[in-house]
Write an enzyme that holds these catalytic residues in place. Structure first.
Site, mmCIF file in Angstrom:
data_model
loop_
_atom_site.group_PDB
_atom_site.id
_atom_site.type_symbol
_atom_site.label_atom_id
_atom_site.label_comp_id
_atom_site.label_asym_id
_atom_site.label_seq_id
_atom_site.Cartn_x
_atom_site.Cartn_y
_atom_site.Cartn_z
ATOM 1 N N TYR A 58 0.868 -1.186 0.000
ATOM 2 C CA TYR A 58 0.000 0.000 0.000
ATOM 3 C C TYR A 58 0.902 1.231 0.000
ATOM 4 O O TYR A 58 2.096 1.165 0.288
ATOM 5 C CB TYR A 58 -0.937 0.004 1.206
ATOM 6 C CG TYR A 58 -0.314 0.423 2.511
ATOM 7 C CD1 TYR A 58 -0.355 1.749 2.950
ATOM 8 C CD2 TYR A 58 0.316 -0.515 3.334
ATOM 9 C CE1 TYR A 58 0.216 2.130 4.150
ATOM 10 C CE2 TYR A 58 0.884 -0.146 4.532
ATOM 11 C CZ TYR A 58 0.838 1.173 4.945
ATOM 12 O OH TYR A 58 1.405 1.555 6.134
ATOM 13 N N CYS A 59 0.326 2.385 -0.364
ATOM 14 C CA CYS A 59 1.076 3.646 -0.363
ATOM 15 C C CYS A 59 0.140 4.739 0.150
ATOM 16 O O CYS A 59 -0.565 4.523 1.136
ATOM 17 C CB CYS A 59 1.641 3.954 -1.755
ATOM 18 S SG CYS A 59 0.384 4.050 -3.052
ATOM 19 N N LYS A 60 0.086 5.867 -0.517
ATOM 20 C CA LYS A 60 -0.825 6.928 -0.104
ATOM 21 C C LYS A 60 -2.167 6.819 -0.805
ATOM 22 O O LYS A 60 -3.220 6.905 -0.156
ATOM 23 C CB LYS A 60 -0.210 8.302 -0.388
ATOM 24 C CG LYS A 60 -1.111 9.463 0.002
ATOM 25 C CD LYS A 60 -0.473 10.807 -0.322
ATOM 26 C CE LYS A 60 -1.390 11.956 0.058
ATOM 27 N NZ LYS A 60 -0.793 13.285 -0.231
ATOM 28 N N SER A 64 -5.267 2.190 -0.024
ATOM 29 C CA SER A 64 -4.033 2.628 0.623
ATOM 30 C C SER A 64 -4.300 3.548 1.814
ATOM 31 O O SER A 64 -5.344 3.464 2.449
ATOM 32 C CB SER A 64 -3.118 3.284 -0.410
ATOM 33 O OG SER A 64 -2.533 2.289 -1.227
ATOM 34 N N TRP A 65 -3.339 4.429 2.102
ATOM 35 C CA TRP A 65 -3.413 5.181 3.346
ATOM 36 C C TRP A 65 -4.603 6.138 3.405
ATOM 37 O O TRP A 65 -5.204 6.314 4.477
ATOM 38 C CB TRP A 65 -2.126 5.974 3.554
ATOM 39 C CG TRP A 65 -2.135 6.711 4.850
ATOM 40 C CD1 TRP A 65 -2.353 8.036 5.059
ATOM 41 C CD2 TRP A 65 -1.975 6.132 6.142
ATOM 42 N NE1 TRP A 65 -2.332 8.350 6.390
ATOM 43 C CE2 TRP A 65 -2.099 7.181 7.094
ATOM 44 C CE3 TRP A 65 -1.749 4.840 6.603
ATOM 45 C CZ2 TRP A 65 -1.983 6.968 8.463
ATOM 46 C CZ3 TRP A 65 -1.632 4.626 7.966
ATOM 47 C CH2 TRP A 65 -1.756 5.685 8.882
#
Length: 230
Positions: A189-191, A217-218
């Site tokens: 996952y990322c932003k 994600s985030w």
């Protein structure tokens, strides 16, 4: 009248001598009582001074020409040498993965990666026996500002796209923890889901097969009240 000894001198020198002779004649015509005597020594000094001035002018002209030639010369450009490195290959893999993901999509069985939703991630972090490795693909500074999903490890895809291609020892020296084995299942996952998609494709390019991603994600995790670890 110009003395015979001056016939071998340069034209500028002869002109200077002529001016001196003319000045002497003019002074005599105005009734000067002081005689003006032009000797051979004075003529030679005048000729030498004129010749020195002429040489100085020639040197200045040469310097100006050299300056113009240097200013108009084409700049020397450094040679560019193409070097194939793991980083370059990894970056290309990320771009291929992103292009493939955008063109094909990952939902509905069109992609190879397993898709994780918010509820799946919640169950995962609450499982004490979990074997899935959660990978945060953001940059370390982002994690400092927001925190991360509990239990996640940080492998920044932007600044370290070669992380899944380097040796295990080099990976551990760089990050301070072992790299997930190729037999383990990983979820990225990322932003906002873009970098995690690229990271998942990169891991698959490097030989990992059990790869998943959390598209929300985030942003999705934080908006829905997911637990945060700092």
């Amino acid at each position: 009248m110009i003395p015979r000894a001056t016939t071998n001198m340069s034209a500028p020198a002869r002109r200077s001598i002529a001016r001196l002779s003319g000045a002497a004649t003019q002074s005599a015509s105005f009734g000067s009582t002081t005689p003006i005597t032009i000797t051979s020594a004075s003529l030679r000094r005048a000729a030498a001074a004129q010749q020195a001035q002429s040489q100085q002018q020639q040197q200045q002209q040469q310097q100006q020409q050299q300056s113009r030639s240097f200013s108009t010369a084409a700049p020397v450009r450094p040679k560019v040498t193409a070097v194939t490195t793991w980083t370059a290959r990894a970056t290309e893999a990320v771009e291929r993965s992103r292009a493939r993901a955008y063109s094909q999509g990952v939902e509905g069985g069109k992609g190879e990666n397993k898709i994780w939703e918010f509820e799946d991630m919640q169950k995962l972090i609450e499982d004490p026996k979990r074997e899935v490795v959660i990978v945060d693909a953001r940059e370390p500074g982002e994690l400092i500002q927001t925190g991360h999903i509990p239990g996640a490890i940080n492998i920044p895809i932007t600044t370290s796209p070669d992380s899944f291609f380097i040796s295990e020892d080099e990976f551990e020296d760089r990050f301070g923890f072992p790299r997930p084995s190729k037999d383990s299942e990983v979820v990225f996952y990322c932003k906002a889901g873009v970098r995690s998609r690229g990271a998942a494709g990169l891991a698959r390019e490097a030989g990992w097969e059990n790869v998943g991603e959390y598209p929300g994600s985030w942003l999705d995790w934080a908006a829905r009240g997911g637990k945060v670890e700092h």
